[in-house]
Design a protein around this motif. Structure first.
Motif, short mmCIF file in Angstrom:
data_model
loop_
_atom_site.label_atom_id
_atom_site.label_comp_id
_atom_site.label_asym_id
_atom_site.label_seq_id
_atom_site.Cartn_x
_atom_site.Cartn_y
_atom_site.Cartn_z
N ALA A 486 0.81 -1.22 0.00
CA ALA A 486 0.00 0.00 0.00
C ALA A 486 0.84 1.26 0.00
O ALA A 486 0.30 2.37 -0.02
CB ALA A 486 -0.93 0.00 1.22
N SER A 487 2.15 1.12 0.00
CA SER A 487 3.07 2.26 0.02
C SER A 487 3.79 2.35 -1.32
O SER A 487 4.35 1.35 -1.80
CB SER A 487 4.08 2.10 1.15
OG SER A 487 5.18 2.97 0.98
N HIS A 731 -7.91 1.54 7.38
CA HIS A 731 -7.84 2.86 6.74
C HIS A 731 -9.26 3.39 6.59
O HIS A 731 -10.23 2.63 6.67
CB HIS A 731 -7.12 2.79 5.38
CG HIS A 731 -7.81 1.94 4.36
ND1 HIS A 731 -8.88 2.38 3.62
CD2 HIS A 731 -7.58 0.67 3.95
CE1 HIS A 731 -9.28 1.43 2.79
NE2 HIS A 731 -8.50 0.36 2.97
N ASN A 737 -7.41 6.05 -0.27
CA ASN A 737 -7.02 4.86 0.49
C ASN A 737 -7.45 3.57 -0.20
O ASN A 737 -6.72 2.58 -0.20
CB ASN A 737 -7.61 4.93 1.90
CG ASN A 737 -6.91 5.95 2.77
OD1 ASN A 737 -5.71 6.18 2.61
ND2 ASN A 737 -7.64 6.56 3.69
N SER A 740 -5.05 3.02 -3.16
CA SER A 740 -3.67 2.70 -2.78
C SER A 740 -3.58 1.35 -2.06
O SER A 740 -2.54 0.70 -2.09
CB SER A 740 -3.09 3.80 -1.89
OG SER A 740 -3.84 3.92 -0.69
N HIS A 741 -4.68 0.92 -1.42
CA HIS A 741 -4.70 -0.39 -0.76
C HIS A 741 -5.29 -1.48 -1.65
O HIS A 741 -5.23 -2.66 -1.28
CB HIS A 741 -5.52 -0.32 0.54
CG HIS A 741 -4.82 0.40 1.65
ND1 HIS A 741 -4.73 1.79 1.69
CD2 HIS A 741 -4.18 -0.05 2.77
CE1 HIS A 741 -4.08 2.14 2.78
NE2 HIS A 741 -3.73 1.06 3.45
N SER A 745 -11.18 -1.26 3.65
CA SER A 745 -10.58 -1.55 4.96
C SER A 745 -11.22 -2.80 5.54
O SER A 745 -12.45 -2.94 5.52
CB SER A 745 -10.79 -0.36 5.90
OG SER A 745 -10.40 -0.71 7.22
N ARG A 788 -3.26 -0.98 -8.12
CA ARG A 788 -2.94 0.08 -7.18
C ARG A 788 -2.93 1.42 -7.91
O ARG A 788 -2.57 1.49 -9.09
CB ARG A 788 -1.57 -0.13 -6.53
CG ARG A 788 -1.46 -1.32 -5.60
CD ARG A 788 -2.24 -1.11 -4.31
NE ARG A 788 -2.05 -2.21 -3.39
CZ ARG A 788 -2.77 -3.34 -3.39
NH1 ARG A 788 -3.73 -3.50 -4.30
NH2 ARG A 788 -2.54 -4.28 -2.51
N PHE A 790 -1.34 5.03 -6.50
CA PHE A 790 -0.72 5.76 -5.40
C PHE A 790 -0.80 7.26 -5.69
O PHE A 790 -0.29 7.72 -6.72
CB PHE A 790 0.74 5.34 -5.24
CG PHE A 790 0.93 3.88 -4.97
CD1 PHE A 790 0.60 3.34 -3.74
CD2 PHE A 790 1.42 3.02 -5.95
CE1 PHE A 790 0.77 1.99 -3.47
CE2 PHE A 790 1.61 1.68 -5.70
CZ PHE A 790 1.27 1.17 -4.46
#
Length: 794
Positions: A486-487, A731, A737, A740-741, A745, A788, A790
């Motif tokens: 996720a980064s 998140h 979010n 990116s994840h 959640s 993804r 980002f």
């Protein structure tokens, strides 16, 4: 290639009329003939070219080492021909495939007087775009294609037509066997009648060779402990009829060695030999082991070669086995799901489990030009909540791989554990991996029931609720593993060995080079210029453009909606918060007699929006079209974009259907090479989507580098997706979010599609590094999935 037809009757079918006997003035030079009537592809067969390539294809320059033969029919007779190599791209992209309808097929026909045959080559063709994908199936419905007469009146040779090769290769990999020449039984009983020589031990054979280079004459009696997959080592510049080899680890009471099966012996024996069998081998050659020759092993060792000549090896399967031989049992090292968590990277083990997910096959092209394919398998063994993940490449067991299905007991040997920097791990093949699976026609050859981990698994299986497992079982669909982080920083660090960012045009070119089902990952800097949501409901197909028409999640704030005026009206409100409801359309559901196992129908609803540029937002009341408006419209037009705008049938995961499991396995697999294995193109749609699948998003991305627009599918992971869980990090379920994840959640209820569409303004003026998973699905369909996105900080 076959002899010229001798019938004196006027030709009655299209092939006879087109390929009538050449005039005497053209003998030795050949003639071009064109068949304008439709022809249908019955089979496609691949093989490697040889040094005589330039003789058969004069003036042809092609980078591929593969050649293709095909069987064509007009419905009255059939013909076996070769395909000009410059048409290979149509095959590797699955545009020209088994069942295709061809028109204006151009043949080059040449009489070969020395060989007494007619050589026919397809030099050009047109794929009939006017007919649908199943036109060939309908045209030949009720026709026994196996009984159709050959154009020449004589059945052609089963060997490749334009190279000296003894076998064909599979269409989509270089490790399986293909064709009836690969025997599943011993070639004859000659070896069984051979008088046995005095037995010698492996330790004596090794000691004699390492001491003075000589070998002991006699028979060795060994048990097969491990068996490798086939290795095709052929090269275009080499003349070798059957360039195959396979390795086996064998042992007797004194030692263990590697036995190599070479060339035509692979064709005769590979399918017959299995771990656990006892063999008597004689007339073998002894040589220095490959590992010692290449410096991989410091200790000197030997390997035994079995050849078809010089000398001709003798192989016998021994049964029953005398206990006096004291042959070792096949070793096992079963790991449970809980054991894998603490095992080190690279650990070799065996696994047993119940299949709960079978992924679609995908292809990979290796650096040396060899093709392979793989699929993901998920297993449960009752010891861990985390399923056992297996990335299964070819093990030269095509009949087993093509029929792996959920609810089957799956045993896989000699797997290697792969652990990266993340918490996700999986098992994958080694050279000696073998698969045993119930329901595939391969009985378990090993005495597994006496092994403690296997007994524990059977006890758990006996207590398992079958209906519960059945409801969670999934087949096919888009799937990646391990999930990307996720980064952005961690993601780029993990991709140091891979190419960096590409432009939109580079992405288009690179995707155009991918072959059928060849998956690859790309990264592009983009803005999001449009989003659609395609929603599945029970019973009908509905098209909605306003998120207010769909239910919202409790407690999730929605933004106010405004109407978008007709594009012909010059005044444009802010498109970020605009939406116009459309009338609901109802389409008839599928015939229940045609889809006996499906109570749900697929249908879509679209929630669309456009994001304007900053100029639009700064001047919401501007009545005149500006240059900026025209630029945005041009770059968000579907005609200027590439990639599927909706999920294909192969993208959507399907619920497992036990009653039609064999059809489902075939429909999920790769394109077949023979007509009798062909299914209707929409057969996969007759299987219900997985229960957790409620719909998907389509994001229209615009590359920052050159403005190229890309259609990308987004399938967010959630706790409901049983085979594909979200990252275990909490998140807030904002667009940033979620993208990116790669999903919602796991610690909060997921927002409804209407709620997400109501917060679409979050994407305004955002720049992203988008991670796209590309996979051509054939028939000019490119699947691009956004795994993804980002956000880039200003």
């Amino acid at each position: 290639m076959a002899s010229t037809p001798t019938s004196a009757q006027p030709p009655s079918c299209a092939l006879q009329r087109t390929l009538r006997k050449l005039s005497s003035t053209c003998l030795g030079t050949g003639q071009n003939r064109t068949c304008q009537e439709p022809l249908y592809v019955l089979s496609l067969d691949r093989y490697m070219r040889d040094p005589n390539f330039a003789v058969f294809f004069q003036g042809s320059i092609h980078a591929s080492d593969s050649l293709y033969d095909t069987t064509l029919t007009d419905g009255d007779c059939k013909i076996r021909v070769s395909i000009e190599p410059r048409l290979n791209h149509l095959i590797v992209k699955n545009q020209l495939r088994c069942g295709s309808t061809l028109t204006n097929v151009e043949f080059f026909v040449e009489e070969n007087l020395e060989e007494g045959r007619t050589d026919v080559l397809v030099t050009n063709l047109e794929l009939d775009q006017r007919s649908d994908q199943d036109a060939g199936l309908r045209a030949l419905f009720g026709v026994s294609v196996k009984s159709l007469p050959w154009w020449t009146g004589v059945e052609p040779s089963p060997l490749p037509l334009r190279a000296r090769r003894a076998t064909y290769l599979p269409l989509w990999n270089d490790h399986d066997f293909s064709g009836e020449v690969w025997r599943d039984r011993p070639p004859d009983d000659t070896n069984e009648r051979t008088t046995s020589r005095a037995p010698v031990s492996l330790s004596d054979v090794r000691q004699r060779f390492l001491s003075d280079g000589s070998r002991i004459r006699g028979d060795i009696r060994v048990r097969i402990l491990q068996k490798s997959r086939l290795m095709h080592y052929g090269k275009a510049e080499q003349n070798c009829l059957c360039p195959y080899k396979a390795e086996m680890q064998v042992a007797d009471a004194s030692a263990s060695v590697c036995v190599v099966l070479w060339n035509s012996l692979c064709v005769e024996w590979y399918r017959r030999l299995h771990p656990g069998m006892v063999l008597r081998l004689s007339r073998f050659r002894v040589r220095e082991s490959f590992g010692h020759r290449t410096g991989q092993n410091t200790e000197p060792d030997i390997e035994i070669s079995l050849n078809s000549s010089h000398p001709s090896a003798i192989i016998s399967i021994v049964s029953p086995v005398s206990p006096e031989w004291r042959l070792p049992d096949v070793p096992h090292d079963f790991c449970k799901g809980t054991d894998l968590q603490s095992s080190p990277h690279g650990n070799i083990c065996d696994v047993v489990g119940l299949v709960i997910f079978v992924g679609r096959p995908e292809c990979i092209l290796k650096k040396e030009g060899k093709m392979d394919n793989f699929r993901w398998i998920q297993l449960e063994d009752g010891t861990s909540e985390q399923p056992i993940m297996v990335k299964l490449y070819s093990t030269s067991q095509p009949d087993v791989h093509s029929t792996i299905q959920p609810m089957a007991v799956f045993v896989c040997t000699r797997l290697q554990l792969v652990k990266g920097s993340s918490q996700f791990y999986y098992l994958t093949n080694t050279q000696y991996t073998q698969v045993y699976c119930t329901g595939t026609g391969c009985p378990l050859a090993m005495p597994y029931k006496g092994i403690r981990p296997f007994r524990q698994f059977l006890q758990w299986l006996d207590q398992t609720d079958e209906s519960h497992v059945m409801n969670r079982s999934v087949v096919g669909g888009y799937f990646i593993y391990p999930p990307p982080p996720a980064s952005l920083r961690i993601f780029m660090e993990e991709r140091k060995a891979h190419p960096g960012l590409v432009s939109g045009q580079e992405l288009k070119v690179l995707c155009g080079k991918l072959q059928y089902r060849e998956s690859q990952r790309f990264c592009v800097q983009c803005t999001i210029c449009a989003v659609e949501y395609h929603h599945q409901e029970d019973g009908h197909m509905s098209f909605l453009s306003s998120p207010s028409a769909a239910p919202t999640s409790p407690g999730f704030p929605a933004e106010p909606q405004q109407r978008i005026r007709s594009p012909r009206v010059q005044k444009r409100p802010n498109p970020i918060t605009a939406g116009t409801p459309r009338k609901r359309l109802f389409l008839p559901s599928s015939d229940p007699e045609e889809i006996s196992d499906s109570e749900l129908s697929l249908f879509d609803s679209a929630l669309e929006f456009l994001i304007g540029d900053e100029k639009d937002l700064d001047n919401p009341g501007n009545d005149e079209d500006s240059d900026g408006d025209s630029y945005i419209t041009a770059h968000t037009s579907p005609t200027c974009s590439f990639g599927l705008s909706q999920a294909s049938t192969e993208t959507i995961p399907r619920s497992f259907c036990f009653q039609r499991r064999h059809v489902q396995a075939s429909a999920t697999g790769l394109q077949p090479s023979t007509f009798h294995k062909l299914l209707p193109s929409e057969e996969l749609e007759s299987f219900s989507p997985a229960d957790f699948y409620k719909g998907h998003y389509t994001l229209q991305l615009r590359a920052l580098s050159d403005g190229v627009v890309v259609n990308a599918l987004f399938l967010p992971a959630s706790l409901e997706t049983t085979h594909w869980r979200p990252l275990p990090y909490p998140h807030t379920n904002t667009w940033e979010n979620i993208l990116s994840h790669g999903g919602f959640s796991p610690h909060a209820p997921p927002p409804s599609p209407a709620d997400l569409m109501a917060t679409k303004a979050q994407l305004l003026n955002q720049k992203f590094v988008c991670v796209l998973e590309a996979c051509p699905l054939g028939r000019n369909r490119l699947e691009l999935v956004l795994s993804r996105a980002f956000p880039l900080q200003s």
